[in-house]
Design an enzyme around this catalytic site. Sequence first.
Site, mmCIF file in Angstrom:
data_model
loop_
_atom_site.group_PDB
_atom_site.id
_atom_site.type_symbol
_atom_site.label_atom_id
_atom_site.label_comp_id
_atom_site.label_asym_id
_atom_site.label_seq_id
_atom_site.Cartn_x
_atom_site.Cartn_y
_atom_site.Cartn_z
ATOM 1 N N HIS A 56 3.214 -1.312 2.248
ATOM 2 C CA HIS A 56 4.650 -1.211 1.946
ATOM 3 C C HIS A 56 5.431 -1.427 3.229
ATOM 4 O O HIS A 56 5.024 -0.992 4.298
ATOM 5 C CB HIS A 56 5.010 0.140 1.323
ATOM 6 C CG HIS A 56 4.463 1.325 2.054
ATOM 7 N ND1 HIS A 56 3.145 1.703 1.973
ATOM 8 C CD2 HIS A 56 5.055 2.220 2.891
ATOM 9 C CE1 HIS A 56 2.941 2.768 2.718
ATOM 10 N NE2 HIS A 56 4.090 3.103 3.297
ATOM 11 N N ASN A 93 4.132 1.033 8.541
ATOM 12 C CA ASN A 93 3.164 1.927 9.162
ATOM 13 C C ASN A 93 1.758 1.490 8.763
ATOM 14 O O ASN A 93 1.510 1.187 7.598
ATOM 15 C CB ASN A 93 3.412 3.362 8.691
ATOM 16 C CG ASN A 93 4.752 3.895 9.152
ATOM 17 O OD1 ASN A 93 5.160 3.658 10.277
ATOM 18 N ND2 ASN A 93 5.448 4.605 8.270
ATOM 19 N N VAL A 144 0.525 6.273 2.319
ATOM 20 C CA VAL A 144 0.181 5.687 1.016
ATOM 21 C C VAL A 144 -0.647 4.426 1.268
ATOM 22 O O VAL A 144 -0.194 3.505 1.966
ATOM 23 C CB VAL A 144 1.458 5.357 0.205
ATOM 24 C CG1 VAL A 144 1.076 4.701 -1.118
ATOM 25 C CG2 VAL A 144 2.282 6.616 -0.034
#
Length: 125
Positions: A110, A97, A106
């Site tokens: 990731h 994302n 966040v």
Amino acid sequence: MPIDATQAYDDTNIFARILRGEIPARRVYEDDHALAFHDIHPQAPVHILVIPKGPYVSWDDFSARAPAAEIAGFVRAVGHVAREQGLVAPGYRLLANTGGHGGQEVPHLHVHLFGGRGLGPMLAR
Ligand code: AMP
């Protein structure tokens, strides 16, 4: 709240704190360039996050600024974890994302690695 993927890296984010060992994570793999750990709110039987060790906000930031060795190391780590978890034969899904429309929460790059069952359509309809 989704983040602004153009923001500067903030080293107080939760994954930076996991990297520094300040908060626990269920780690599954680590090497010079990457760390992998279980997502705290799994959305599939296997839901692992793989993060680069360097300070990158998003895929955009990483692909623009990271040295080639870090990019290669991170991409190889994602593949390694998928193989190690036995996901290649049954299949799996990678997701990164990015920013507001991507729903990134966040602000440390990731990749989500999902598996363990048929994962359905790529996006909710
Ligand atoms: P994203 O929306 O792509 O930014 O996803 C962030 C992911 O981080 C979510 O799936 C969260 O469940 C996960 N997450 C947040 N805090 C932690 C944590 N402390 N340990 C493991 N996963 C976390």
